[in-house]
Design an enzyme around this catalytic site. Structure first.
Site, PDB file in Angstrom:
ATOM      1  N   ASN A  77      -9.788  -1.376  -3.511  1.00 16.15           N
ATOM      2  CA  ASN A  77      -8.941  -0.190  -3.447  1.00 16.15           C
ATOM      3  C   ASN A  77      -8.846   0.513  -2.099  1.00 16.15           C
ATOM      4  OD1 ASN A  77      -8.323  -0.072  -6.376  1.00 16.15           O
ATOM      5  ND2 ASN A  77     -10.524   0.226  -6.518  1.00 16.15           N
ATOM      6  N   TYR A  78      -9.834   0.344  -1.250  1.00 16.29           N
ATOM      7  CA  TYR A  78      -9.861   1.145  -0.033  1.00 16.29           C
ATOM      8  C   TYR A  78      -9.741   0.367   1.264  1.00 16.29           C
ATOM      9  CZ  TYR A  78     -11.106   5.152  -2.840  1.00 16.29           C
ATOM     10  OH  TYR A  78     -11.071   6.166  -3.752  1.00 16.29           O
ATOM     11  N   LEU A  79     -10.125  -0.889   1.244  1.00 15.74           N
ATOM     12  CA  LEU A  79     -10.149  -1.641   2.498  1.00 15.74           C
ATOM     13  C   LEU A  79      -8.847  -2.401   2.683  1.00 15.74           C
ATOM     14  CD1 LEU A  79     -13.802  -2.911   2.242  1.00 15.74           C
ATOM     15  CD2 LEU A  79     -12.915  -0.933   3.482  1.00 15.74           C
TER      16      LEU A  79
END
Length: 602
Positions: free
Chosen positions: A559-561
């Site tokens: 979700n974030y990288l």
DNA sequence: AGGATTACTTAGGAATCAACAG
DNA sequence: CTGTTGATTCCTAAGTAATCCT
């Protein structure tokens, strides 16, 4: 009309008609081979039509989980020691509880009370008359029935298992896909959620409440007007069929616990979701360009005359530095008591002028999303510290720390600083930039692939720690750690033995210099090398495992990288992408795999 | 303006699958 | 071949933020 005008008109009409064909051919023949461009072009296209998410959407509606099958007659429920035959509806709810008997939930009072309340509501008047206390209910036989059933399923023969698998595949094939703008796309969750007892996370006031069965009459279908509209199961009707192409969901229903909506949506591998994902990272990259300016501004705002601005500036500082979530306000008593940045209360932080040799330390201790504890001691700039003292003055522990601030106010402010900027973008930005920096710092080009992967995991871990992505230590952790240690010890022993044998062989070579002795030395040397390598690998594994004990790497990866950072790293250092992304992840990040070169920079 | 509703992303744990050792 | 273990997939709760409504 002059013939010339007619000619011109026909000319344009001709090309206007041809345009879609040309567009199609263009995308087919030109863009597919140069697929890197495909995503870019599609995104550009999407930006132009405001709010419209698709032109065509066709699907079969949700798959409804099977109806309740009554218990066999010899499986009994007992009340106050006496067998009691329950009505079908009452029995079904009893099985929900019985199935959970060895789960911790059923030991909790709130769970028990909520369950019993809701259960009684569904009982017949006669049952209500008899069943008045939960602790007189005996579900053990029902529990055992389901345990046995599970065992039996596991013990099924290969052919029978194969048959079940085929049936599941058939359902997936029929209900698991939709047609979106001419492409067959996988759906994420195509089954309705089965009825059961609500399992909230943390101290949830509604745990144990009855989650009702979803019927076609509860379901709203969304599809395109001219598509084949899904048929409700025989004897049933949909709640509504609508044709809203400004949303991406295929079906929805209202869930009875929180009275919120649930949706059936596309799988992350779909084009629609992929484009959105890509967009998210592009916004975060734009933040990279302006973040210095934003930081300078909130630092200046720490000294603002307006209390509101100061609170905003301190909160934004936390969001930026510590990657805290925004912290929307939530309805009290409806959910577990958790907070994010804007909803922090006085009781969640402690101020220390000096602590462990550091100045101006803020000690955070609160429950965040999913009731995961956030505990951190951070040394902050003096003005931040002074401001916090000010914000906490004359307040009770239960009062809001930022009483003049909400996520709405904060996000409105951020929107002014950069188009598309919201609080959550800082988490994405900080996670991705951290990965990129850590990879740069930790990767040694001389390392083996295994060594590089350790570096990658460490970089990933730094991000997971930043975002506070935790997991409970796996139940088997201690045991598997021991197993690994045993392996390491065995390897060490082998290594020592090989070392000795090599020395012996070398002695022998000195003694009688023949080809055989020479070959033997070489053989022993090789063996030693191999063992050393294997031992190193095991040690790496052990380190990795220990460091990962309570940290979940998956959430940040998914979700974030920005996947392009990872893909570029793989290409640059010759690590196969499969080593860092499994099949699902590769499908989700197809857009990135498509477009990324080794020189990509976030 | 601000509360409610809606749509969508992010999250950890359970269930299931696959690989590996014995 | 079979049971164990680690990895993957499924599940759905719990967030964020935009939009709607009054």
């Amino acid at each position: 009309m002059t013939p010339f005008l007619v000619f011109v008109l026909c000319f344009f009409l001709f090309f206007a008609c041809l345009l879609p064909v040309v567009k199609f051919c263009y995308s087919f023949f030109l863009l597919v081979p140069f697929s890197r461009r495909r995503w870019g072009v599609l995104w550009e296209e999407e930006k132009t039509n405001d709010g419209v998410k698709w032109k065509q959407l066709e699907h079969k509606g949700p798959y409804f989980v099977p109806l309740y099958e009554p218990l066999p007659d010899d499986v009994q429920f007992y009340y106050d020691g006496k067998p009691l035959k329950l009505s079908l509806a009452t029995e079904e709810i009893a099985t929900f509880y019985a199935k959970m008997l060895d789960h911790e939930y059923t030991t909790k009072e709130i769970f028990q009370n909520n369950f019993f309340n809701d259960w009684r509501k569904e009982m017949t008047p006669q049952e209500q008359e008899i069943i008045k206390q939960l602790d007189k209910c005996d579900f053990k036989e029902i529990h055992k029935y389901f345990v046995d059933k599970n065992e039996a399923r596991k013990a099924l023969s290969k052919e029978e298992k194969q048959k079940l698998k085929e049936e599941a595949d058939r359902i997936q094939e029929e209900y698991g896909y939709c047609i979106l703008d001419g492409h067959r796309e996988k759906i994420g969750n195509f089954k309705t959620e089965p009825p059961g007892l609500f399992r909230g996370r943390g101290d949830h006031p509604k745990m144990g409440m009855l989650k009702k069965r979803i019927m076609p009459e509860d379901v709203i279908i969304n599809c395109s007007k001219d598509s084949k509209i899904p048929e409700p199961p025989v004897g049933h009707k949909w709640k509504e069929v609508r044709f809203d192409n400004t949303v991406t969901w295929l079906a929805s229903w209202t869930e009875n616990i929180q009275n919120s909506l649930k949706y059936i949506m596309l799988n992350p591998s779909s084009k629609l979701k992929g484009e959105k994902d890509w967009q998210k990272f592009e916004v975060a990259r734009r933040l990279k360009d302006v973040v210095h300016r934003i930081r300078a501004q909130y630092q200046a705002d720490w000294k603002s005359k307006e209390m509101k601005k100061r609170q905003r500036a301190v909160a934004l500082y936390f969001i930026d530095k510590l990657a805290l979530r925004a912290g929307n306000e939530k309805e009290e008593g409806e959910t577990a008591d958790t907070v994010g940045c804007c909803s922090l209360r006085v009781e969640h932080i402690k101020l220390h002028s000096k602590l462990d040799g550091q100045e101006h330390v803020v000690e955070f201790d609160f429950l965040g999303k999913d009731s995961i504890r956030y505990y951190n001691k951070v040394s902050v700039e003096k003005p931040v510290f002074k401001n916090l003292q000010l914000f906490m003055k004359n307040k009770d522990p239960g009062d809001d720390l930022f009483d003049r601030l909400s996520t709405v106010i904060l996000n409105k402010h951020l929107q002014k600083l950069m188009n598309g900027l919201t609080a959550k973008v800082f988490r994405t930005y900080n996670a991705s930039i951290t990965l990129q920096e850590q990879l740069k710092a930790l990767t040694n080009p001389e390392d083996s692939v295994a060594g590089k992967l350790l570096s990658y995991n460490r970089a990933n871990r730094a991000v997971a720690i930043l975002c506070n992505h935790q997991r409970s230590t796996p139940k088997t952790f201690e045991k598997s750690m021991q197993n690994l240690q045993t392996k390491i010890d065995a390897k060490k022993e082998k290594l020592e033995k090989a070392q000795q044998e090599l020395e012996e062989a070398e002695d022998e070579l000195k003694y009688k210099k023949d080809a055989k002795a020479e070959a033997n030395v070489q053989k022993k040397k090789k063996l030693l090398e191999r063992l050393k390598e294997q031992l190193a690998k095991l040690n790496v594994q052990a380190t990795d495992k220990e460091e990962n004990k309570q940290i979940a790497l998956g959430t940040s990866k998914l979700n974030y990288l920005d996947p392009r950072i990872s893909i570029a790293w793989c290409k640059k250092f010759g690590v196969p992408i499969e080593k860092i992304f499994n099949k699902t992840q590769r499908e989700k990040f197809a857009w990135a795999i498509d477009m990324t070169d080794e020189d990509f920079e976030f």
